[in-house]
Write a protein that holds these residues in place. Structure first.
Motif, PDB file in Angstrom:
ATOM      1  N   UNK A 137      97.345  -5.264   4.946  1.00  0.00           N
ATOM      2  CA  UNK A 137      98.273  -4.136   5.101  1.00  0.00           C
ATOM      3  C   UNK A 137      99.604  -4.631   5.671  1.00  0.00           C
ATOM      4  N   UNK A 138      99.537  -5.490   6.685  1.00  0.00           N
ATOM      5  CA  UNK A 138     100.770  -6.062   7.267  1.00  0.00           C
ATOM      6  C   UNK A 138     101.558  -6.848   6.223  1.00  0.00           C
ATOM      7  N   UNK A 139     100.858  -7.647   5.420  1.00  0.00           N
ATOM      8  CA  UNK A 139     101.531  -8.441   4.384  1.00  0.00           C
ATOM      9  C   UNK A 139     102.219  -7.537   3.361  1.00  0.00           C
ATOM     10  N   UNK A 140     101.571  -6.455   2.991  1.00  0.00           N
ATOM     11  CA  UNK A 140     102.157  -5.520   2.023  1.00  0.00           C
ATOM     12  C   UNK A 140     103.379  -4.820   2.609  1.00  0.00           C
ATOM     13  N   UNK A 141     103.286  -4.397   3.859  1.00  0.00           N
ATOM     14  CA  UNK A 141     104.437  -3.771   4.521  1.00  0.00           C
ATOM     15  C   UNK A 141     105.597  -4.754   4.594  1.00  0.00           C
ATOM     16  N   UNK A 142     105.314  -6.025   4.933  1.00  0.00           N
ATOM     17  CA  UNK A 142     106.357  -7.043   4.996  1.00  0.00           C
ATOM     18  C   UNK A 142     107.020  -7.225   3.632  1.00  0.00           C
ATOM     19  N   UNK A 187     113.241  -6.772   1.325  1.00  0.00           N
ATOM     20  CA  UNK A 187     114.556  -6.569   0.709  1.00  0.00           C
ATOM     21  C   UNK A 187     115.465  -5.632   1.500  1.00  0.00           C
ATOM     22  N   UNK A 188     114.884  -4.698   2.203  1.00  0.00           N
ATOM     23  CA  UNK A 188     115.687  -3.770   3.009  1.00  0.00           C
ATOM     24  C   UNK A 188     116.302  -4.499   4.197  1.00  0.00           C
ATOM     25  N   UNK A 189     115.511  -5.332   4.847  1.00  0.00           N
ATOM     26  CA  UNK A 189     115.965  -6.025   6.054  1.00  0.00           C
ATOM     27  C   UNK A 189     116.845  -7.231   5.728  1.00  0.00           C
ATOM     28  N   UNK A 190     116.446  -8.054   4.752  1.00  0.00           N
ATOM     29  CA  UNK A 190     117.106  -9.331   4.499  1.00  0.00           C
ATOM     30  C   UNK A 190     117.883  -9.414   3.186  1.00  0.00           C
ATOM     31  N   UNK A 191     117.713  -8.453   2.308  1.00  0.00           N
ATOM     32  CA  UNK A 191     118.315  -8.519   0.980  1.00  0.00           C
ATOM     33  C   UNK A 191     119.819  -8.750   0.974  1.00  0.00           C
ATOM     34  N   UNK A 192     120.530  -8.159   1.900  1.00  0.00           N
ATOM     35  CA  UNK A 192     121.992  -8.288   1.932  1.00  0.00           C
ATOM     36  C   UNK A 192     122.466  -9.694   2.313  1.00  0.00           C
ATOM     37  N   UNK A 193     121.574 -10.515   2.852  1.00  0.00           N
ATOM     38  CA  UNK A 193     121.953 -11.872   3.245  1.00  0.00           C
ATOM     39  C   UNK A 193     122.085 -12.809   2.048  1.00  0.00           C
ATOM     40  N   UNK A 198     110.600  -9.755  -4.763  1.00  0.00           N
ATOM     41  CA  UNK A 198     110.732 -11.101  -4.195  1.00  0.00           C
ATOM     42  C   UNK A 198     110.784 -11.037  -2.677  1.00  0.00           C
ATOM     43  N   UNK A 199     110.192 -12.038  -2.032  1.00  0.00           N
ATOM     44  CA  UNK A 199     110.248 -12.099  -0.573  1.00  0.00           C
ATOM     45  C   UNK A 199     109.861 -13.481  -0.077  1.00  0.00           C
ATOM     46  N   UNK A 200     110.171 -13.748   1.182  1.00  0.00           N
ATOM     47  CA  UNK A 200     109.771 -14.964   1.873  1.00  0.00           C
ATOM     48  C   UNK A 200     108.749 -14.560   2.920  1.00  0.00           C
ATOM     49  N   UNK A 201     107.654 -15.304   2.995  1.00  0.00           N
ATOM     50  CA  UNK A 201     106.641 -15.011   4.001  1.00  0.00           C
ATOM     51  C   UNK A 201     107.067 -15.612   5.334  1.00  0.00           C
ATOM     52  N   UNK A 202     106.753 -14.921   6.413  1.00  0.00           N
ATOM     53  CA  UNK A 202     107.099 -15.403   7.752  1.00  0.00           C
ATOM     54  C   UNK A 202     106.150 -16.503   8.183  1.00  0.00           C
TER      55      UNK A 202
END
Length: 83
Positions: free
Chosen positions: A6-11, A16-22, A30-34
């Motif tokens: 569930x945490x992975x899906x939320x991440x 894109x909302x948190x980091x997409x603008x960077x 698309x995403x990068x795993x922490x």
């Protein structure tokens, strides 16, 4: 395990909302795993459905004043090995 999934899906959905603008561009799905590290993210393009596994460090910087570009194609999957 269910809580981890569930945490992975939320991440993945919030990335894109948190980091997409960077990024120069960040495709849907698309995403990068922490944990991850970004340097020069304004010159990094990531196409859709691309995943960079945990511990990834994306670095993009020109040499001698020449601009650089780091581009991941559609549905790329990166596994980073630490040395």
């Amino acid at each position: 395990k269910l809580i981890s999934r569930i945490r992975a899906k939320i991440w993945a959905l919030s990335f894109p909302i948190i980091y997409g603008r960077l990024f120069k561009s960040l495709g849907p799905g698309s995403f990068l795993m922490r944990p991850f590290r970004l340097d020069g993210s304004g010159d990094i393009e990531i196409a859709e459905d691309t995943i960079v596994q945990r511990g990834g460090w994306l670095y993009c910087d020109g040499i001698g004043g020449k601009p650089a570009r780091l581009k991941f194609g559609k549905a790329a999957y990166s596994v980073i090995t630490t040395i």
